[in-house]
Write a protein that holds these residues in place. Structure first.
Motif, short mmCIF file in Angstrom:
data_model
loop_
_atom_site.label_atom_id
_atom_site.label_comp_id
_atom_site.label_asym_id
_atom_site.label_seq_id
_atom_site.Cartn_x
_atom_site.Cartn_y
_atom_site.Cartn_z
N SER A 77 0.88 -1.29 0.11
CA SER A 77 0.04 0.07 -0.16
C SER A 77 0.82 1.15 0.02
O SER A 77 1.76 1.76 0.98
CB SER A 77 -0.90 -0.05 1.21
N SER A 78 0.64 1.99 -1.12
CA SER A 78 1.41 3.26 -1.14
C SER A 78 0.98 4.17 -0.19
O SER A 78 1.72 5.12 0.56
CB SER A 78 1.30 4.21 -2.65
N MET A 112 0.77 5.98 -10.22
CA MET A 112 1.07 4.35 -10.05
C MET A 112 1.51 3.96 -11.23
O MET A 112 0.69 3.03 -11.83
CB MET A 112 -0.30 4.01 -9.58
N ALA A 154 -7.09 3.15 -5.90
CA ALA A 154 -6.54 3.70 -4.61
C ALA A 154 -5.32 3.00 -4.21
O ALA A 154 -4.82 1.88 -4.92
CB ALA A 154 -7.72 2.95 -3.72
N ALA A 155 -4.66 3.58 -3.25
CA ALA A 155 -3.35 3.12 -2.87
C ALA A 155 -3.49 2.24 -1.76
O ALA A 155 -2.79 2.17 -0.72
CB ALA A 155 -2.44 4.46 -2.41
N VAL A 156 -4.17 1.10 -1.95
CA VAL A 156 -4.37 0.10 -0.98
C VAL A 156 -4.15 -1.28 -1.69
O VAL A 156 -4.16 -1.27 -2.93
CB VAL A 156 -5.86 -0.08 -0.56
N GLY A 158 -4.46 -4.51 -3.66
CA GLY A 158 -5.12 -5.25 -4.70
C GLY A 158 -6.12 -4.09 -5.62
O GLY A 158 -6.86 -4.70 -6.34
N GLY A 160 -5.30 -2.12 -7.88
CA GLY A 160 -4.91 -2.31 -9.20
C GLY A 160 -5.61 -3.43 -9.91
O GLY A 160 -6.12 -3.08 -11.34
N ASP A 189 1.49 -7.43 -6.67
CA ASP A 189 1.00 -6.09 -5.86
C ASP A 189 2.25 -5.72 -5.17
O ASP A 189 2.69 -4.51 -5.01
CB ASP A 189 -0.07 -6.47 -5.12
N THR A 193 3.80 -2.06 -5.87
CA THR A 193 3.68 -1.05 -5.00
C THR A 193 5.11 -0.55 -4.69
O THR A 193 5.32 0.98 -4.73
CB THR A 193 3.03 -1.43 -3.74
N ASN A 196 5.73 1.82 -7.34
CA ASN A 196 4.83 3.02 -7.17
C ASN A 196 5.65 3.90 -6.42
O ASN A 196 5.81 5.39 -6.47
CB ASN A 196 3.62 2.59 -6.65
N1 ASP Z 1 -1.28 -1.81 -3.95
C1 ASP Z 1 -0.85 -0.74 -5.06
C2 ASP Z 1 -0.38 0.60 -4.18
O1 ASP Z 1 -0.89 0.93 -3.04
C3 ASP Z 1 -2.05 -0.56 -5.76
C4 ASP Z 1 -2.38 -1.72 -6.66
O2 ASP Z 1 -1.65 -1.67 -7.64
O3 ASP Z 1 -2.93 -2.23 -6.33
O4 ASP Z 1 0.32 1.53 -4.75
#
Ligand code: ASP
Length: 229
Positions: A77-78, A112, A154-156, A158, A160, A189, A193, A196
């Motif tokens: 998670s970013s 991202m 979202a930066a969480v 999964g 993507g 993932d 991340t 990212n």
């Molecule tokens: N997990 C990635 C992030 O938070 C986003 C993703 O690609 O699922 O940067």
């Protein structure tokens, strides 16, 4: 969410039992390798542009940002990594707070690039698995929607993969193909991340350099410096 692992297990169990050969697994391995190689290339690219434009050595950059990369890798998670990214970028890479506090939160939300790379590769892989022939126009469409979908992700963990549905729908690729790549999504993932977060840190260094806010000697604070009056 709690039931997701069981669902994935059921999807995969059906796939494994029904699969007439091991070709699909070899293809999944190739897909994973392709995504990881692309992400590694992106990290090298970031290190290179930081070196070229800010004259900071690759070792300086990697030493400075590696704790944030490690946290990104372990949390996927970013957003969760943002406080550590800010601390590393300000105190170890020398970016002034004025720049980092603006660039990094925006970057964590919309920048991202690892995710867009993954989405593009995944879309092409699923299309190939379904025996679809993608025209040049369709491939360009995938690039465009993957870029936009990654901005919207979202930066969480999964996120993507959820946004990948949009890329598949736009290219007319069956969304059922998501089941093919679900099993390897978490490790990918973690890797995307990391990319990212590295991208966010690189861009903040480039912006800081461009506006004269990149310090020559970063000042590392002690853990209790923030509490001193
Ligand atoms: N997990 C990635 C992030 O938070 C986003 C993703 O690609 O699922 O940067």
């Amino acid at each position: 969410m709690l039931f997701a692992p069981y669902g994935v297990f059921a999807l995969l169990a059906a796939l494994v039992v029904e699969s007439p050969s091991t070709d699909l697994f070899a293809a999944l391995g190739m897909y994973t390798l392709t995504v990881i190689s692309g992400l590694l290339l992106m990290i090298c690219f970031y290190i290179l542009i930081v070196w070229l434009f800010t004259k900071r050595s690759p070792k300086f950059f990697v030493d400075g940002i590696s704790p944030a990369q490690l946290l990104a890798f372990s949390t996927s998670s970013s957003a969760a990594t943002l406080p550590v990214t800010m601390e590393r970028v300000e105190e170890h890479l020398g970016v002034e707070k004025e720049v980092s506090s603006f660039v990094l939160p925006i970057g964590a939300t919309i920048n991202m690039d690892g995710t867009s790379l993954y989405q593009a590769v995944a879309a092409v892989f699923i299309a190939q698995a379904f025996g679809m022939d993608l025209s040049l126009g369709a491939q360009l469409g995938i690039i465009a929607t993957a870029t936009l979908a990654s901005i919207g992700s979202a930066a969480v963990p999964g996120a993507g993969m959820v946004m990948l549905v949009i890329v598949l729908a736009q290219a007319g690729i069956p969304e059922a193909g998501l089941a093919l790549i679900f099993a390897v999504d978490r490790p990918l993932d973690m890797c995307r991340t990391t990319v990212n977060v590295t991208g966010d840190a690189s861009v903040s260094m480039l912006v800081a350099k461009a506006v004269g806010k990149l310090k020559d000697r970063p000042f590392v604070k002690n853990w209790d410096d923030h509490y001193k009056k």
